[in-house]
Scaffold this motif. Structure first.
Motif, PDB file in Angstrom:
ATOM      1  N   ARG A  82      -6.009  -2.790   2.417  1.00  0.00           N
ATOM      2  CA  ARG A  82      -4.660  -2.670   1.872  1.00  0.00           C
ATOM      3  C   ARG A  82      -4.617  -1.635   0.755  1.00  0.00           C
ATOM      4  N   LEU A  83      -3.567  -0.848   0.749  1.00  0.00           N
ATOM      5  CA  LEU A  83      -3.315   0.106  -0.325  1.00  0.00           C
ATOM      6  C   LEU A  83      -1.901  -0.152  -0.837  1.00  0.00           C
ATOM      7  N   VAL A  84      -1.808  -0.560  -2.100  1.00  0.00           N
ATOM      8  CA  VAL A  84      -0.522  -0.851  -2.729  1.00  0.00           C
ATOM      9  C   VAL A  84      -0.288   0.187  -3.825  1.00  0.00           C
ATOM     10  N   GLU A  96      -3.700   0.849  -5.603  1.00  0.00           N
ATOM     11  CA  GLU A  96      -4.817  -0.087  -5.637  1.00  0.00           C
ATOM     12  C   GLU A  96      -5.315  -0.295  -4.205  1.00  0.00           C
ATOM     13  N   PHE A  97      -6.517   0.151  -3.955  1.00  0.00           N
ATOM     14  CA  PHE A  97      -7.128   0.049  -2.632  1.00  0.00           C
ATOM     15  C   PHE A  97      -8.086  -1.135  -2.654  1.00  0.00           C
ATOM     16  N   THR A  98      -7.834  -2.109  -1.772  1.00  0.00           N
ATOM     17  CA  THR A  98      -8.692  -3.292  -1.716  1.00  0.00           C
ATOM     18  C   THR A  98      -9.082  -3.611  -0.276  1.00  0.00           C
ATOM     19  N   ILE A  99     -10.235  -4.268  -0.154  1.00  0.00           N
ATOM     20  CA  ILE A  99     -10.668  -4.817   1.131  1.00  0.00           C
ATOM     21  C   ILE A  99     -10.920  -6.304   0.882  1.00  0.00           C
ATOM     22  N   THR A 100     -10.310  -7.139   1.689  1.00  0.00           N
ATOM     23  CA  THR A 100     -10.434  -8.582   1.555  1.00  0.00           C
ATOM     24  C   THR A 100     -11.050  -9.153   2.824  1.00  0.00           C
ATOM     25  N   ASP A 101     -12.099  -9.955   2.667  1.00  0.00           N
ATOM     26  CA  ASP A 101     -12.769 -10.498   3.851  1.00  0.00           C
ATOM     27  C   ASP A 101     -11.974 -11.682   4.424  1.00  0.00           C
ATOM     28  N   PRO A 102     -12.342 -12.186   5.601  1.00  0.00           N
ATOM     29  CA  PRO A 102     -11.583 -13.260   6.240  1.00  0.00           C
ATOM     30  C   PRO A 102     -11.458 -14.528   5.406  1.00  0.00           C
ATOM     31  N   SER A 103     -12.378 -14.753   4.459  1.00  0.00           N
ATOM     32  CA  SER A 103     -12.302 -15.951   3.626  1.00  0.00           C
ATOM     33  C   SER A 103     -11.336 -15.780   2.457  1.00  0.00           C
ATOM     34  N   GLY A 104     -10.804 -14.559   2.269  1.00  0.00           N
ATOM     35  CA  GLY A 104      -9.875 -14.300   1.175  1.00  0.00           C
ATOM     36  C   GLY A 104     -10.510 -13.687  -0.051  1.00  0.00           C
ATOM     37  N   GLN A 105     -11.796 -13.376   0.011  1.00  0.00           N
ATOM     38  CA  GLN A 105     -12.485 -12.784  -1.140  1.00  0.00           C
ATOM     39  C   GLN A 105     -12.361 -11.260  -1.109  1.00  0.00           C
ATOM     40  N   VAL A 106     -11.996 -10.681  -2.239  1.00  0.00           N
ATOM     41  CA  VAL A 106     -11.914  -9.218  -2.347  1.00  0.00           C
ATOM     42  C   VAL A 106     -13.327  -8.671  -2.467  1.00  0.00           C
ATOM     43  N   ILE A 107     -13.726  -7.862  -1.487  1.00  0.00           N
ATOM     44  CA  ILE A 107     -15.086  -7.320  -1.475  1.00  0.00           C
ATOM     45  C   ILE A 107     -15.137  -5.851  -1.880  1.00  0.00           C
ATOM     46  N   PHE A 108     -13.969  -5.271  -2.124  1.00  0.00           N
ATOM     47  CA  PHE A 108     -13.932  -3.890  -2.607  1.00  0.00           C
ATOM     48  C   PHE A 108     -12.599  -3.649  -3.286  1.00  0.00           C
ATOM     49  N   ARG A 109     -12.648  -2.938  -4.426  1.00  0.00           N
ATOM     50  CA  ARG A 109     -11.414  -2.553  -5.128  1.00  0.00           C
ATOM     51  C   ARG A 109     -11.618  -1.215  -5.805  1.00  0.00           C
ATOM     52  N   ARG A 141       2.820  10.458   2.602  1.00  0.00           N
ATOM     53  CA  ARG A 141       2.105  10.645   3.870  1.00  0.00           C
ATOM     54  C   ARG A 141       0.630  10.285   3.732  1.00  0.00           C
ATOM     55  N   ARG A 142       0.053  10.637   2.588  1.00  0.00           N
ATOM     56  CA  ARG A 142      -1.344  10.272   2.347  1.00  0.00           C
ATOM     57  C   ARG A 142      -1.517   8.754   2.347  1.00  0.00           C
ATOM     58  N   ILE A 143      -0.576   8.049   1.741  1.00  0.00           N
ATOM     59  CA  ILE A 143      -0.646   6.585   1.704  1.00  0.00           C
ATOM     60  C   ILE A 143      -0.492   6.021   3.112  1.00  0.00           C
ATOM     61  N   ASP A 144       0.500   6.513   3.842  1.00  0.00           N
ATOM     62  CA  ASP A 144       0.775   5.978   5.179  1.00  0.00           C
ATOM     63  C   ASP A 144      -0.379   6.209   6.149  1.00  0.00           C
ATOM     64  N   ARG A 145      -1.152   7.267   5.929  1.00  0.00           N
ATOM     65  CA  ARG A 145      -2.239   7.626   6.841  1.00  0.00           C
ATOM     66  C   ARG A 145      -3.612   7.299   6.261  1.00  0.00           C
ATOM     67  N   PHE A 146      -3.655   6.419   5.279  1.00  0.00           N
ATOM     68  CA  PHE A 146      -4.910   6.138   4.588  1.00  0.00           C
ATOM     69  C   PHE A 146      -5.909   5.381   5.458  1.00  0.00           C
ATOM     70  N   PHE A 147      -5.416   4.595   6.413  1.00  0.00           N
ATOM     71  CA  PHE A 147      -6.303   3.774   7.241  1.00  0.00           C
ATOM     72  C   PHE A 147      -6.219   4.153   8.721  1.00  0.00           C
ATOM     73  N   LEU A 148      -6.306   5.413   9.008  1.00  0.00           N
ATOM     74  CA  LEU A 148      -6.280   5.849  10.400  1.00  0.00           C
ATOM     75  C   LEU A 148      -7.519   5.343  11.142  1.00  0.00           C
ATOM     76  N   PRO A 149      -7.385   5.007  12.427  1.00  0.00           N
ATOM     77  CA  PRO A 149      -8.537   4.514  13.200  1.00  0.00           C
ATOM     78  C   PRO A 149      -9.742   5.448  13.153  1.00  0.00           C
ATOM     79  N   ALA A 150      -9.492   6.766  13.109  1.00  0.00           N
ATOM     80  CA  ALA A 150     -10.590   7.738  13.113  1.00  0.00           C
ATOM     81  C   ALA A 150     -11.448   7.649  11.855  1.00  0.00           C
TER      82      ALA A 150
END
Length: 212
Positions: A82-84, A96-109, A141-150
């Motif tokens: 997620r990028l907010v 704020e760029f975060t990665i949250t694992d399936p248990s709900g824990q933020v593993i990257f910020r 545009r940078r925000i919208d394309r921040f998580f491209l599959p590539a």
């Protein structure tokens, strides 16, 4: 004459006691007055907050993108990327760029400033300067394309890749462990003008590490 003075002594004693009696009465009446005042204060209704202006913690959110992708567990449930982006305006914001694992824990910020997102605009400019509208469009545009599959790829670290020096929280043990995991997933993103980074989940260290 002596008898006359003896006769006046009780009267003088009574006169001397009068001020003390008055004072005691005054104190007593003051206490009586304080009682009702306190009771009245306690009886006042609670402040009416029903009409108070609601304050939202995300009222300044300008853009938000979310993507679910496997990361900490290549074969398990997906993590939430997620990028907010928040601020008073597009050109005065912070992401704020975060990665949250399936248990709900933020593993990257990581925090990304507006210049971090706008810097690469120089490679697209056709004029010496860009207008405010052009700058805003590029940032969005940078925000919208921040998580491209590539930007997600395996392996996170090539088997024969040389160990990079100078990366915080990355040691040779974690690097060697990732090299043995061909299914480890790396996520690549651009910060600033040319700072292209790759992060991966280290099963050895149980945390997200930067590998490039």
């Amino acid at each position: 004459m002596q008898k006359s003075w003896l006769f006046l002594l009780p009267l003088l004693a009574a006169c001397n006691s009068t001020p003390s009696a008055v004072n005691e009465g005054t104190v007593s009446r003051a206490a009586d007055r304080q009682g009702p005042v306190t009771d009245t204060a306690q009886a006042l209704p609670a402040p009416d907050t029903a009409a108070a202006r609601a304050v939202s913690a995300v009222s300044d959110t300008l853009r938000q993108v979310r993507e679910r992708h496997n990361f900490s567990n290549p074969k398990g449930p997906a993590d939430l990327f997620r990028l907010v982006y928040r601020g008073s305006s597009i050109l005065e914001g912070t992401g704020e760029f975060t990665i949250t694992d399936p248990s709900g824990q933020v593993i990257f910020r990581e925090m990304l400033t507006e210049p971090d997102l706008e810097a690469a605009l120089v490679y697209e400019m056709k004029n010496p300067t860009a207008t405010r509208a052009e700058r805003e469009t590029f940032v969005l545009r940078r925000i919208d394309r921040f998580f491209l599959p590539a930007q997600f790829h395996t392996p996170a670290v090539a088997a024969k890749a040389a160990f990079p020096g100078g990366i915080e929280n990355l040691d040779r043990a974690a690097w060697a462990d990732l090299q043995k995991r061909p299914d480890a997933i790396g996520f690549e993103y651009l910060k600033g003008k040319e700072d292209r980074r790759v992060i991966a989940w280290s099963a050895l260290k149980k945390q997200t590490v930067r590998v490039r």
